[in-house]
Scaffold this active site. Structure first.
Site, short mmCIF file in Angstrom:
data_model
loop_
_atom_site.label_atom_id
_atom_site.label_comp_id
_atom_site.label_asym_id
_atom_site.label_seq_id
_atom_site.Cartn_x
_atom_site.Cartn_y
_atom_site.Cartn_z
N GLY A 57 0.79 -1.18 -0.07
CA GLY A 57 -0.27 0.63 -0.10
C GLY A 57 0.80 1.31 -0.02
N CYS A 84 5.47 -5.82 1.17
CA CYS A 84 5.61 -4.71 1.45
C CYS A 84 5.09 -4.25 2.40
CB CYS A 84 4.89 -4.26 -0.08
SG CYS A 84 5.54 -2.90 -0.09
N TYR A 85 3.96 -3.22 2.13
CA TYR A 85 3.79 -2.53 3.27
C TYR A 85 2.79 -3.86 4.46
CZ TYR A 85 -0.08 0.31 6.16
OH TYR A 85 -0.34 0.71 7.11
N HIS A 173 7.75 -8.04 -4.29
CA HIS A 173 5.99 -7.94 -4.83
C HIS A 173 6.34 -9.81 -5.46
CE1 HIS A 173 4.34 -4.26 -3.60
NE2 HIS A 173 5.14 -4.43 -4.14
N GLU A 175 3.66 -10.88 -6.81
CA GLU A 175 3.09 -11.50 -7.58
C GLU A 175 2.87 -10.70 -9.14
OE1 GLU A 175 3.09 -9.60 -4.89
OE2 GLU A 175 2.06 -7.73 -4.54
N SER A 226 -26.54 -8.87 -24.18
CA SER A 226 -25.90 -8.00 -25.90
C SER A 226 -25.00 -8.59 -26.13
CB SER A 226 -24.83 -7.27 -24.74
OG SER A 226 -23.55 -8.21 -24.80
N GLY A 227 -24.95 -9.99 -26.59
CA GLY A 227 -24.20 -11.02 -27.16
C GLY A 227 -22.69 -10.60 -27.30
N GLY A 228 -22.40 -9.98 -25.75
CA GLY A 228 -20.71 -9.57 -25.50
C GLY A 228 -20.37 -10.73 -24.25
N VAL A 229 -19.29 -10.98 -24.55
CA VAL A 229 -19.17 -12.32 -23.11
C VAL A 229 -19.33 -12.13 -22.07
CG1 VAL A 229 -17.38 -13.66 -22.22
CG2 VAL A 229 -16.51 -11.80 -24.19
N ASP A 230 -19.77 -11.33 -21.13
CA ASP A 230 -20.57 -11.01 -20.22
C ASP A 230 -22.16 -11.79 -20.17
OD1 ASP A 230 -17.82 -10.79 -19.17
OD2 ASP A 230 -18.04 -9.14 -18.28
N SER A 231 -22.39 -11.10 -20.50
CA SER A 231 -24.08 -11.63 -20.31
C SER A 231 -24.14 -12.45 -21.17
CB SER A 231 -24.86 -10.51 -21.30
OG SER A 231 -24.40 -10.26 -23.13
N SER A 232 -23.34 -12.98 -21.88
CA SER A 232 -23.34 -14.61 -22.77
C SER A 232 -23.22 -15.75 -21.63
CB SER A 232 -22.59 -14.76 -24.07
OG SER A 232 -23.26 -14.15 -25.01
N LYS A 370 -12.06 -11.68 -15.73
CA LYS A 370 -12.33 -11.63 -16.58
C LYS A 370 -12.10 -13.61 -17.51
CE LYS A 370 -14.32 -9.68 -20.62
NZ LYS A 370 -14.87 -9.24 -21.02
#
Ligand code: XMP
Length: 514
Positions: A57, A84-85, A173, A175, A226-232, A370
């Site tokens: 942080g 770190c922090y 870090h 990650e 909508s035909g996009g990834v998320d809503s499909s 995603k």
């Protein structure tokens, strides 16, 4: 109920890398969640984590009003790793000393393991390792019963541990991919926490479907598809969970890509999803007539969308739930007390939909990143072409036709966009680009076709590479390919005289032109 058996909890102290920690842990097959640094102890106990990671942080533990977690996390008797922090916070908490470093370390640094220990299993001792640092303070005195296990160029104590309490601190870090052994170190921590791998696509999909089933029961759900990834993907999950209780509403705004309606039909019919198609294109185009201001256009489209959706939803009796494709980065960004509000993207949401409709929300993918949404989509049988689709904005082609909109301009842009995307697919470039689009510039330019002089529109092609769509660079497409695409567009689409390629980065440009 959480989505997997064993969980690593990450307490967010505002590091720009916090999301990355969660992603790395999940890549190792363990569920992880990010929560605010001061999450209530009862909430933490309810989650029953097998281990806690305290993130980095921007603060200093020596500030008068520094951020602190609930003290009771130290009595949970589960392993804790401070990064770190987070390391400095542990040092201070257990009686060590943290000072301002006269030499800050930012970026690539060298780290040497000074003692063989489980946290560094498989990472060689007493040689220099490349790590990523980002700190101004350092631990100068160890707390009692802690031992030093590593040093860096500028900090004698760059890693420590208390084996009995299972508390560990690392100044770098793990990650970040620049830390070459980072993933191995996180894996070792997971092993110390005795986590069982259960974060697999199959498990996640099953758990999500079961959770929706138990949350929704016999109620009805509507979803704007909508035909996009998320809503499909949301549609596929809801469909498997509650089948005919789900109604998907797809609104044709008249501002969609060529063949969009038939594409969406294909997705839903292969999965046997209930689909209602509403052709509202006349209504949208009428409302947009004569409007050229981009913000006004967006607002009109937003309102038309809500009105149309509302009217359609009312026709379905006794609906109690509204499905939404919220994903985990949205959740973290809006709940984190440290993150600045995401002003750039705020205009993207079709705000007001749930509030106005008094429906309860069902957000099955709100815990997923995603790439995980994509994997679940494939697991549930959605085609790759849907899963790998570039994003397409809600206001559609309206923000790609500069100024006023009419049928003719929409026809031109739909055809140009179709050719551009088809060319990218056939040249194996589509998946190497994160978003590609075409823009119609409403100025006319002179050209010669055959022996005839023509006076037609200018088209700008844009392709960008980005990880989060907040920043982006123009994709490198060779001149030869751009030439060939330009020739096809001018030959095949009436109304285009000239094609240009947009090389602006974001910032200062945005991805869309309006
Ligand atoms: P900009 O143009 O702001 O876009 O750089 C960043 C990303 O967001 C998409 N975008 C939208 N998505 N509704 C959406 O759902 C919108 O109104 C909207 N405007 C932009 C854009 O396509 C890009 O992926």
């Amino acid at each position: 109920m959480t989505l997997a058996k064993d969980l690593i909890l990450i307490l967010d102290f505002g590091s720009q890398y916090t999301q990355l920690i969660a992603r790395r842990i999940r890549e190792l097959g363990i569920y992880s969640l990010v929560k605010a640094y001061d999450t209530d102890i009862k909430d933490i106990q309810n989650l029953n984590p097998k281990g806690i990671i305290i993130s980095g942080g921007p603060n200093s533990v020596n500030f008068k009003q520094t951020l602190k977690p609930n003290k009771k996390i130290f009595s949970l008797q589960i392993p804790i790793l401070g990064i770190c922090y987070g390391m400095q916070l542990l040092a201070k908490e257990f009686g060590g000393k943290v000072i301002k470093s006269n030499k800050k370390e930012f970026g690539d640094s060298k780290f040497i393991i000074t003692k063989k220990t489980k946290l560094f299993d498989g990472v060689e001792i007493k040689i220099e390792h490349k790590v990523w640092m980002s700190h101004a303070d350092k631990v100068s005195n160890l707390p009692k019963n802690f031992i030093r296990i590593g040093e860096s160029t500028n900090s004698k104590i760059a890693a420590f541990e208390n084996q009995n309490k299972k508390i560990f601190g690392i100044q770098f870090h793990p990650e970040v991919t620049h830390t070459l052994s980072g993933k191995r170190i996180l894996k070792n921590f997971i092993e110390i926490c005795e986590c069982e791998k259960s974060w697999t696509v199959k498990n996640i999909s099953n758990e999500m479907i079961n959770k929706v089933k138990s949350d929704i029961g016999k109620e009805k759900v509507i979803l704007a598809l909508s035909g996009g990834v998320d809503s499909s993907v949301v549609a596929a999950i809801l469909n498997q969970a509650i089948g005919k209780q789900l109604s998907c509403i797809f609104i044709n705004t008249g501002l969609l890509r060529k063949n969009e309606v038939s594409e969406v039909k294909k997705i839903t019919s292969s999965l046997k999803i209930n689909l209602i198609i509403v052709d509202a294109s006349r209504k949208f185009l009428l409302a947009l007539r004569g409007v050229s201001d981009p913000e006004k256009k967006r607002k009109i489209i937003g309102k038309c969308f809500i009105d149309t959706f509302n009217a359609e939803a009312k026709k379905i009796k006794n609906v109690r739930y509204l499905g939404q494709g919220t994903i985990y980065p949205d959740v973290i960004e809006s709940s984190s007390k440290n993150s600045k509000s995401d002003v750039i993207k705020s205009h993207h949401n079709v705000g007001g939909l749930p509030k106005k409709m008094k429906l309860k929300l069902v957000e099955p993918i709100r815990d997923l990143f995603k790439d995980e949404v994509r994997k679940v989509g494939l697991e549930l049988g959605l085609p790759k072409t849907v899963i790998n689709r570039h994003p397409f904005p809600g206001p559609g082609l309206a923000v790609r036709i500069l100024g006023e909109i009419n049928h003719e301009k929409i026809r031109i842009l739909q055809n140009v966009d179709y050719i551009f995307i088809e060319e990218l697919w056939s040249r194996n470039l589509y998946n190497k680009i994160d978003q590609a689009l075409a823009v119609l510039i409403p100025s006319k330019s002179v050209g010669v076709m055959g022996d005839k002089r023509q006076y037609d529109y200018v088209i700008a092609l844009r392709a960008v590479n980005t990880t989060d769509f907040m920043t982006a660079t123009a994709s490198h497409i060779s001149h030869k390919i751009l030439n060939e695409i330009s020739t096809r567009i001018i030959n095949e689409v009436d109304g285009v005289a000239r094609v240009v390629y947009d090389i602006t980065s974001k910032p200062p440009g945005t991805i869309e032109w309006e």
